[in-house]
Motif scaffolding. Structure first.
Motif, PDB file in Angstrom:
ATOM      1  N   THR A 112      -7.297   8.157  -3.995  1.00 18.17           N
ATOM      2  CA  THR A 112      -7.204   7.023  -4.916  1.00 18.17           C
ATOM      3  C   THR A 112      -7.753   7.418  -6.286  1.00 18.17           C
ATOM      4  O   THR A 112      -8.831   7.990  -6.388  1.00 18.17           O
ATOM      5  CB  THR A 112      -7.979   5.812  -4.374  1.00 18.17           C
ATOM      6  OG1 THR A 112      -7.388   5.403  -3.133  1.00 18.17           O
ATOM      7  CG2 THR A 112      -7.922   4.633  -5.342  1.00 18.17           C
ATOM      8  N   ASN A 113      -7.008   7.092  -7.336  1.00 15.93           N
ATOM      9  CA  ASN A 113      -7.398   7.431  -8.698  1.00 15.93           C
ATOM     10  C   ASN A 113      -8.638   6.651  -9.103  1.00 15.93           C
ATOM     11  O   ASN A 113      -8.650   5.415  -9.046  1.00 15.93           O
ATOM     12  CB  ASN A 113      -6.229   7.133  -9.648  1.00 15.93           C
ATOM     13  CG  ASN A 113      -6.523   7.521 -11.071  1.00 15.93           C
ATOM     14  OD1 ASN A 113      -7.225   6.822 -11.786  1.00 15.93           O
ATOM     15  ND2 ASN A 113      -5.969   8.657 -11.487  1.00 15.93           N
ATOM     16  N   LYS A 155      -9.131   2.637  -9.873  1.00 19.19           N
ATOM     17  CA  LYS A 155     -10.059   1.864  -9.056  1.00 19.19           C
ATOM     18  C   LYS A 155     -11.045   1.098  -9.930  1.00 19.19           C
ATOM     19  O   LYS A 155     -11.369  -0.057  -9.654  1.00 19.19           O
ATOM     20  CB  LYS A 155     -10.800   2.801  -8.102  1.00 19.19           C
ATOM     21  CG  LYS A 155     -11.699   2.083  -7.106  1.00 19.19           C
ATOM     22  CD  LYS A 155     -12.314   3.071  -6.127  1.00 19.19           C
ATOM     23  CE  LYS A 155     -13.251   2.365  -5.160  1.00 19.19           C
ATOM     24  NZ  LYS A 155     -13.863   3.306  -4.208  1.00 19.19           N
ATOM     25  N   VAL A 191      -5.528   8.298   1.942  1.00 16.92           N
ATOM     26  CA  VAL A 191      -5.349   7.376   0.820  1.00 16.92           C
ATOM     27  C   VAL A 191      -6.669   7.157   0.082  1.00 16.92           C
ATOM     28  O   VAL A 191      -6.726   7.180  -1.153  1.00 16.92           O
ATOM     29  CB  VAL A 191      -4.764   6.043   1.319  1.00 16.92           C
ATOM     30  CG1 VAL A 191      -4.802   4.989   0.218  1.00 16.92           C
ATOM     31  CG2 VAL A 191      -3.339   6.245   1.815  1.00 16.92           C
ATOM     32  N   LEU A 192      -7.735   6.936   0.832  1.00 20.26           N
ATOM     33  CA  LEU A 192      -9.038   6.720   0.204  1.00 20.26           C
ATOM     34  C   LEU A 192      -9.475   7.925  -0.612  1.00 20.26           C
ATOM     35  O   LEU A 192     -10.014   7.786  -1.711  1.00 20.26           O
ATOM     36  CB  LEU A 192     -10.083   6.408   1.281  1.00 20.26           C
ATOM     37  CG  LEU A 192      -9.935   5.053   1.973  1.00 20.26           C
ATOM     38  CD1 LEU A 192     -10.831   4.990   3.199  1.00 20.26           C
ATOM     39  CD2 LEU A 192     -10.282   3.921   1.014  1.00 20.26           C
ATOM     40  N   TRP A 224      -9.648  -2.954  -5.762  1.00 16.76           N
ATOM     41  CA  TRP A 224      -9.003  -2.540  -4.524  1.00 16.76           C
ATOM     42  C   TRP A 224      -7.501  -2.354  -4.659  1.00 16.76           C
ATOM     43  O   TRP A 224      -6.880  -1.653  -3.843  1.00 16.76           O
ATOM     44  CB  TRP A 224      -9.306  -3.544  -3.418  1.00 16.76           C
ATOM     45  CG  TRP A 224      -8.854  -4.935  -3.706  1.00 16.76           C
ATOM     46  CD1 TRP A 224      -9.583  -5.934  -4.283  1.00 16.76           C
ATOM     47  CD2 TRP A 224      -7.554  -5.489  -3.453  1.00 16.76           C
ATOM     48  NE1 TRP A 224      -8.821  -7.067  -4.403  1.00 16.76           N
ATOM     49  CE2 TRP A 224      -7.584  -6.830  -3.904  1.00 16.76           C
ATOM     50  CE3 TRP A 224      -6.380  -4.991  -2.897  1.00 16.76           C
ATOM     51  CZ2 TRP A 224      -6.470  -7.667  -3.815  1.00 16.76           C
ATOM     52  CZ3 TRP A 224      -5.272  -5.822  -2.806  1.00 16.76           C
ATOM     53  CH2 TRP A 224      -5.341  -7.145  -3.259  1.00 16.76           C
ATOM     54  N   ALA A 261      -6.036  -0.495  -6.591  1.00 18.68           N
ATOM     55  CA  ALA A 261      -5.764   0.927  -6.840  1.00 18.68           C
ATOM     56  C   ALA A 261      -5.355   1.649  -5.568  1.00 18.68           C
ATOM     57  O   ALA A 261      -4.632   2.657  -5.623  1.00 18.68           O
ATOM     58  CB  ALA A 261      -7.003   1.592  -7.448  1.00 18.68           C
ATOM     59  N   TYR A 262      -5.801   1.152  -4.415  1.00 13.85           N
ATOM     60  CA  TYR A 262      -5.424   1.795  -3.162  1.00 13.85           C
ATOM     61  C   TYR A 262      -3.918   1.695  -2.900  1.00 13.85           C
ATOM     62  O   TYR A 262      -3.341   2.525  -2.195  1.00 13.85           O
ATOM     63  CB  TYR A 262      -6.178   1.166  -1.987  1.00 13.85           C
ATOM     64  CG  TYR A 262      -7.671   1.304  -2.079  1.00 13.85           C
ATOM     65  CD1 TYR A 262      -8.267   2.550  -2.236  1.00 13.85           C
ATOM     66  CD2 TYR A 262      -8.510   0.197  -2.007  1.00 13.85           C
ATOM     67  CE1 TYR A 262      -9.646   2.693  -2.315  1.00 13.85           C
ATOM     68  CE2 TYR A 262      -9.898   0.323  -2.076  1.00 13.85           C
ATOM     69  CZ  TYR A 262     -10.450   1.569  -2.233  1.00 13.85           C
ATOM     70  OH  TYR A 262     -11.809   1.702  -2.313  1.00 13.85           O
ATOM     71  N   THR A 263      -3.268   0.670  -3.477  1.00 12.59           N
ATOM     72  CA  THR A 263      -1.835   0.497  -3.281  1.00 12.59           C
ATOM     73  C   THR A 263      -1.059   1.675  -3.841  1.00 12.59           C
ATOM     74  O   THR A 263      -0.126   2.192  -3.205  1.00 12.59           O
ATOM     75  CB  THR A 263      -1.359  -0.803  -3.952  1.00 12.59           C
ATOM     76  OG1 THR A 263      -2.126  -1.899  -3.469  1.00 12.59           O
ATOM     77  CG2 THR A 263       0.104  -1.054  -3.663  1.00 12.59           C
ATOM     78  N   GLU A 264      -1.438   2.115  -5.036  1.00 10.46           N
ATOM     79  CA  GLU A 264      -0.738   3.237  -5.678  1.00 10.46           C
ATOM     80  C   GLU A 264      -0.871   4.508  -4.842  1.00 10.46           C
ATOM     81  O   GLU A 264       0.114   5.219  -4.599  1.00 10.46           O
ATOM     82  CB  GLU A 264      -1.305   3.438  -7.093  1.00 10.46           C
ATOM     83  CG  GLU A 264      -0.593   4.507  -7.910  1.00 10.46           C
ATOM     84  CD  GLU A 264      -1.173   5.897  -7.721  1.00 10.46           C
ATOM     85  OE1 GLU A 264      -0.436   6.876  -7.976  1.00 10.46           O
ATOM     86  OE2 GLU A 264      -2.349   5.999  -7.310  1.00 10.46           O
ATOM     87  N   ALA A 265      -2.092   4.783  -4.368  1.00  9.80           N
ATOM     88  CA  ALA A 265      -2.288   5.963  -3.531  1.00  9.80           C
ATOM     89  C   ALA A 265      -1.549   5.818  -2.208  1.00  9.80           C
ATOM     90  O   ALA A 265      -0.977   6.787  -1.681  1.00  9.80           O
ATOM     91  CB  ALA A 265      -3.779   6.184  -3.287  1.00  9.80           C
TER      92      ALA A 265
END
Length: 354
Positions: A202-203, A207, A198-199, A212, A214-218
């Motif tokens: 991440t887009n 981000k 995921v990290l 933070w 943005a991590y939800t989407e990934a």
């Protein structure tokens, strides 16, 4: 991507944001990571030599520099010495140069990566580290109860606050396919498996815009996927074979969004909390999410937590790793070891100057 999936992702992200806000409100009243080994104490220094490791690309780096200089001038101390990180060197040579001038405290102005690099060199030196959080996650700062949005307050704490010892940990990374091996320190949470995926995925634009979240989407994109077979040994015990999506090694457990991911993880108890996650489907992830958000004490077979001072993970195929939110390459074996009370850091106390 169909409109239905897009709307589903938006709905989940909104639900996550609302529950995270609720978590922050709860933590303001309930969350306290008190010292296990000893209480914080005053440095006992009337005059301090101050070094600063600063990441100059962070948005508030110029403001941080000016605030630190002004605070030292007001205190009647010598001018602080600044060392700027670069893309090629995230702080290794800078902290060595700083230690060469025998500072009383080394301030770190940057994100989690800069903090981790500096802490790796300061561990077991007895030189205090002060945190000036300027990054996206600011994981260690959150776990020692700093307000990551209060730049002035964090400078005051770093210069005039109390101090305490905390644990650090090290992860040895080996890749039998490439022959590469390395070892790195971490302070909050390291991991192998989906969390690192995921990290890495991440887009960057999201981000920068949403931090933070943005991590939800990934994370949503990586929920589907197969479990992978690994073996795990804790404190020298015989190997257990497990099918997992991710394993986390937590020195402490507070993450962005006010989520107390591992409530029992204390930052100076000399132990790591090893979280083995093995959901088979989306329902499993939902159950894990509910358990974490509501701190449910019941056992969940797909999420097992062990306490250990040393863990060894072996996997037949390379898996991605991460250290405090930074990707660290693929590994077929990781060895994680806690280093009890190895780092002295500044924390909130009765400030002597305003």
């Amino acid at each position: 991507m169909s409109d239905l999936i897009l709307y589903l992702l938006i709905a989940v992200a909104l639900a996550f944001a609302v529950s995270s806000w609720w978590g922050v409100r709860r933590l303001k009243a309930l969350h306290m990571r008190s010292a296990v080994g000893e209480d914080a104490h005053e440095p006992g220094l009337s005059h301090q030599r101050v070094a600063v490791i600063l990441n100059p690309i962070k948005a508030r780096s110029d403001e941080a520099r000016a605030t630190i200089q002004r605070a030292c001038l007001t205190a009647g101390w010598d001018e602080p010495v600044f060392y700027e990180t670069t893309a090629e060197d995230p702080g290794f040579s800078q902290v060595q140069a700083a230690l060469g001038h025998a500072p009383d405290v080394v301030l770190v102005g940057g994100g989690d990566g800069t903090v981790r690099v500096v802490a790796e060199s300061l561990a077991r030196t007895g030189v205090a580290m002060g945190l000036i959080p300027l990054g996206t996650g600011n994981l260690l700062a959150r776990n020692v109860d700093l307000d990551v949005n209060d730049l002035h307050g964090n400078v005051q704490t770093a210069l005039f606050g109390h101090q305490r010892y905390i644990d650090t940990a090290r992860m040895g990374i080996e890749n039998s396919r490439t022959g590469h091996s390395s070892e790195h320190a971490f302070l909050v949470i390291a991991g192998i498996g989906m969390d690192a995926e995921v990290l890495a995925d991440t887009n960057a634009g999201l981000k920068k815009a949403f931090g933070w979240l943005a991590y939800t989407e990934a994370g949503m994109r990586h929920l589907p996927g197969r479990r992978k077979r690994i073996s795990i040994s804790l404190d020298g015990s015989p190997d257990q074979v497990r099918n997992i999506r991710s394993i986390l090694f937590a020195n402490c457990g507070l993450v962005p969004g006010g989520i107390d991911f591992i409530p029992q993880a204390m930052i100076d108890d000399g132990m790591l909390d090893v979280v083995v996650m093995s959901p088979r489907s989306a329902i499993g992830w939902v159950l894990m999410y509910v358990k974490i958000m509501f701190k449910h004490s019941g056992k969940l077979p797909i999420m097992t937590v062990y306490r250990s001072g040393r863990a060894v993970i072996k996997c037949p195929e390379p898996m991605p790793t991460q250290l405090d939110g930074d990707t660290a390459g693929e590994a077929t074996k990781v060895t994680v070891q806690v280093e009890p009370r190895s780092l002295l850091i500044r924390v909130k106390g009765q400030a002597t100057l305003v």
